[in-house]
Design an enzyme around this catalytic site. Structure first.
Site, PDB file in Angstrom:
ATOM      1  N   TYR A 172     -25.197  42.010  -6.285  1.00  0.00           N
ATOM      2  CA  TYR A 172     -24.772  40.873  -5.828  1.00  0.00           C
ATOM      3  C   TYR A 172     -23.573  40.962  -5.251  1.00  0.00           C
ATOM      4  O   TYR A 172     -22.737  39.792  -4.985  1.00  0.00           O
ATOM      5  CB  TYR A 172     -24.900  39.766  -7.192  1.00  0.00           C
ATOM      6  CG  TYR A 172     -26.297  39.207  -7.266  1.00  0.00           C
ATOM      7  CD1 TYR A 172     -26.417  37.900  -6.703  1.00  0.00           C
ATOM      8  CD2 TYR A 172     -27.141  39.812  -7.875  1.00  0.00           C
ATOM      9  CE1 TYR A 172     -27.465  37.492  -7.022  1.00  0.00           C
ATOM     10  CE2 TYR A 172     -28.516  39.321  -7.963  1.00  0.00           C
ATOM     11  CZ  TYR A 172     -28.840  37.973  -7.563  1.00  0.00           C
ATOM     12  OH  TYR A 172     -29.715  37.218  -7.869  1.00  0.00           O
TER      13      TYR A 172
ATOM     14  N   GLY B 272     -35.944  36.030  -5.300  1.00  0.00           N
ATOM     15  CA  GLY B 272     -35.785  37.272  -5.010  1.00  0.00           C
ATOM     16  C   GLY B 272     -35.660  38.188  -6.072  1.00  0.00           C
ATOM     17  O   GLY B 272     -36.111  39.278  -6.043  1.00  0.00           O
ATOM     18  N   ASP B 273     -35.149  37.925  -7.370  1.00  0.00           N
ATOM     19  CA  ASP B 273     -35.160  38.509  -8.663  1.00  0.00           C
ATOM     20  C   ASP B 273     -36.311  38.980  -9.042  1.00  0.00           C
ATOM     21  O   ASP B 273     -36.758  40.014  -9.487  1.00  0.00           O
ATOM     22  CB  ASP B 273     -34.047  38.062  -9.396  1.00  0.00           C
ATOM     23  CG  ASP B 273     -32.484  37.761  -9.083  1.00  0.00           C
ATOM     24  OD1 ASP B 273     -32.014  38.832  -8.845  1.00  0.00           O
ATOM     25  OD2 ASP B 273     -32.377  36.761  -8.841  1.00  0.00           O
ATOM     26  N   ARG B 274     -37.295  37.838  -9.054  1.00  0.00           N
ATOM     27  CA  ARG B 274     -38.620  37.968  -9.515  1.00  0.00           C
ATOM     28  C   ARG B 274     -39.305  38.901  -8.742  1.00  0.00           C
ATOM     29  O   ARG B 274     -40.333  39.860  -9.304  1.00  0.00           O
ATOM     30  CB  ARG B 274     -39.177  36.503  -9.523  1.00  0.00           C
ATOM     31  CG  ARG B 274     -40.599  36.471 -10.238  1.00  0.00           C
ATOM     32  CD  ARG B 274     -40.728  36.870 -11.522  1.00  0.00           C
ATOM     33  NE  ARG B 274     -41.989  37.011 -12.137  1.00  0.00           N
ATOM     34  CZ  ARG B 274     -42.597  38.141 -12.352  1.00  0.00           C
ATOM     35  NH1 ARG B 274     -41.783  39.441 -11.776  1.00  0.00           N
ATOM     36  NH2 ARG B 274     -44.002  38.418 -12.973  1.00  0.00           N
TER      37      ARG B 274
END
Length: 461
Positions: free
Chosen positions: A130, A239-241
Site C-alpha cells: 500500500y 483487490g485484497d480478496r
C-alpha cells in the site's frame, strides 16, 4: 491501517452549503490494507502470519485486537507516528466522503529473526503493498527475494510502492494502477522487467487480463451468475480478496491461469456478499464516529453480530436466507443444502451449533471438530455470506431476532416437526426443505470411520 465506516441516512441538505447531512447510525471497524488481506486469508487457513508495522497508539491497539479476533498472528515491526486511519462516510450504501489521517512510518533497523523464518516456511506469500514503506526496506526486500525461491508469491503493487522483487509468480495491479505503472501499456515488457512469471490486470466486473510468459494475453471473465453482483457499487477490499484467493490457489498447486480464474470468482462473490463489511466489527459511536470500543467483539467464527448483519443486508434490499446445523464433518449433503439455500435469496447466513449445543444434541463424543473450525470451513464456501455460532439446542430464540425471509432445512426434516418454523412464519418468513443427498450423513460417516478403524486394528493384531 485502521478502516472506519461511519454509516447513516442522508435525507436533507445542509443549510450552510449544498451538501448532504448524514445522521450517523452505525460505526464499523476493520483492519485496512494488508491487515484486511490477512483477515481474508484467515478464512481459508488457520495459520496466517501478517508481517507489518503497527503504531503504538490506541488505534494501533484496536488493529491488534481485531486481527487477533480474526485468527491472524502478527509479526510487528516498530513504527513512529500515529496509525493511518481511513474513515468513509456512507449513506444508503454509497460512499459520500473519505477522510484520511495518520503519519506512521517504519523505523529502519534489522528485521526480527522470526520474520525471515516465517517467510521461508510459508506455503505461499501475498505482498499487499500500500505504499507505506515496508517493501522499500532493504532488509525486507532481501528476505522476500529469498522466500520467493521457496514458495509462490503474489505481489499486489501500488504506484507509491516499490517494484516487485524478482521471482514473483503473479503480480496483480488493477486497471488504474497498471496505467500508472506502465503508461505505454506494454505490460508484458513490465513482466519481463520484474522477472515475474505472470502479470494479471484486474478490471472489476469485467474480469481480468492475464499475461503469462510468451503465451497470448488471456481474458478471464466473471462467471455469468456472479456478474451482476460484481457490479455492485462498494468494491472496497475486492483487490485484497483477489490477491489472497490467488495466493491460496497457488499454495494448493494451481498454475497462474487457474489461480486467476479462482480469484476472479472469489472477488466477485466477495463484493456480492457486501465486500469489506463482512470483516468489520461494530463500534460505539463517539462524537466523530471514530470510537474504539466495540459494542460486540467478533470471534474467529463470525465477522459481524448476526442481527446487525441481517439489518445491513435488508437495508441494501436483499432477500435474507438462513439455515443451520452442526456441520461437524462437511460433506456433499451439506454443500448441496447450502448451495440450494443461497439460490433462494441474495445473502446466506449459516447458524452453526456451538460445541455445548452439539453435545446436548449428539452426545458426549461430539463434535469431532470445535466450533471455530466448523465455522471457518463453512465460511470458506463461496455460497456462504456469513456464519454465526449459537449456544441453544435450537435456533428459535435467535431466529426471533433475525427474522430471515427464508429458513432452509434438509429434506430429512418435516416442516411441521421443526420447532423454529412457527417463529420464522410468525415474522412473515418462508420455511423450505431441500432434498437430501442419499448416503450422506455425518453420524453415518463417523460410525463408518470408527468401524473401519476398529477392523483395521483387529487385522493388524
Amino acid at each position: 491501517m485502521l478502516d472506519v465506516d461511519l454509516e447513516g441516512s442522508a435525507t436533507r441538505l445542509s443549510p450552510e452549503a449544498p451538501v448532504p447531512v448524514v445522521d450517523a447510525q452505525r460505526c464499523w471497524h476493520r483492519p485496512g490494507g494488508a491487515g484486511l488481506a490477512a483477515m481474508l486469508a484467515a478464512r481459508h487457513d488457520r495459520d496466517v502470519v501478517l508481517v507489518t508495522g503497527i503504531a503504538d497508539d490506541d488505534r494501533g491497539a484496536r488493529i491488534r485486537e481485531l486481527l487477533a479476533a480474526g485468527g491472524v498472528r502478527v509479526l510487528s515491526l516498530p513504527m513512529r507516528g500515529s496509525t493511518v486511519t481511513k474513515t468513509r462516510i456512507r449513506a444508503a450504501g454509497q460512499s459520500l466522503l473519505r477522510v484520511d489521517h495518520g503519519d506512521a512510518r517504519y523505523q529502519t533497523q534489522p528485521l526480527p529473526d522470526e520474520v525471515p523464518e516465517a517467510l521461508m516456511t510459508a506455503r505461499s506469500l501475498c505482498v499487499a503493498d500500500y505504499g507505506g514503506g515496508l517493501t522499500a526496506l532493504a532488509t525486507m526486500r532481501e528476505a522476500l527475494t529469498r522466500a520467493a525461491t521457496t514458495a509462490p508469491m503474489v505481489w499486489d503493487p501500488h504506484p507509491r510502492g516499490r517494484p516487485p522483487i524478482p521471482g514473483c509468480v503473479l503480480v496483480t495491479p488493477n486497471e488504474a494502477e497498471a496505467k500508472q505503472l506502465c503508461p505505454d501499456g506494454s505490460l508484458d515488457a513490465l513482466r519481463r522487467q520484474w522477472h515475474a512469471e505472470a502479470v494479471c490486470v484486474t478490471m472489476g466486473a469485467r474480469g481480468a487480463r492475464l499475461f503469462v510468459g510468451d503465451a497470448p494475453r488471456r481474458h478471464v471473465e466473471v462467471p455469468v451468475v456472479d456478474r451482476l453482483a460484481a457490479a455492485r457499487v462498494d468494491a472496497c477490499g475486492a483487490g485484497d480478496r483477489f490477491a489472497v484467493a490467488a495466493a491460496v490457489a497457488l499454495a494448493e498447486g494451481a498454475g497462474p491461469h487457474e489461480a486467476v480464474v479462482m480469484a476472479v470468482t472469489a472477488a466477485a462473490r466477495f463484493v456480492a456478499a457486501g465486500g469489506a463489511a463482512g470483516v468489520s466489527t461494530t463500534a460505539s459511536l463517539g462524537h466523530d464516529g471514530d470510537a474504539l470500543t466495540p459494542s460486540r467483539q467478533a470471534g474467529a467464527e463470525t465477522s459481524l453480530d448476526a442481527a446487525e448483519q441481517v439489518r445491513r443486508w435488508r437495508a441494501d434490499g436483499r432477500t435474507v436466507v438462513a439455515t443451520g446445523g452442526c456441520f461437524d464433518l462437511l460433506h456433499t449433503g451439506h454443500v448441496n443444502l447450502l448451495r440450494h439455500a443461497r439460490q433462494l435469496g441474495d445473502a446466506l447466513l449459516v447458524l452453526v451449533n456451538s460445541d455445548e449445543s452439539v453435545r446436548a444434541l449428539k452426545g458426549p463424543n461430539r463434535p469431532i471438530m470445535p466450533a471455530a473450525d466448523r465455522a471457518r470451513v463453512v465460511a470458506a464456501l463461496g455460497c456462504v455470506d456469513a456464519v454465526f455460532v449459537f449456544d441453544d439446542a435450537t435456533p428459535e430464540r435467535l431466529l426471533d431476532d433475525l427474522r430471515p425471509d427464508v429458513w432452509v432445512k434438509g429434506g430429512d426434516y418435516a416442516i411441521e416437526d421443526l420447532p423454529e418454523a412457527q417463529v420464522v412464519r410468525l415474522h412473515g418468513g418462508d420455511v423450505i426443505t431441500v432434498p437430501i443427498v442419499a448416503g450422506y450423513s455425518t453420524s453415518q460417516l463417523i460410525a463408518t470411520a470408527r468401524s473401519e478403524r476398529a477392523n483395521h486394528g483387529r487385522t493388524s493384531r
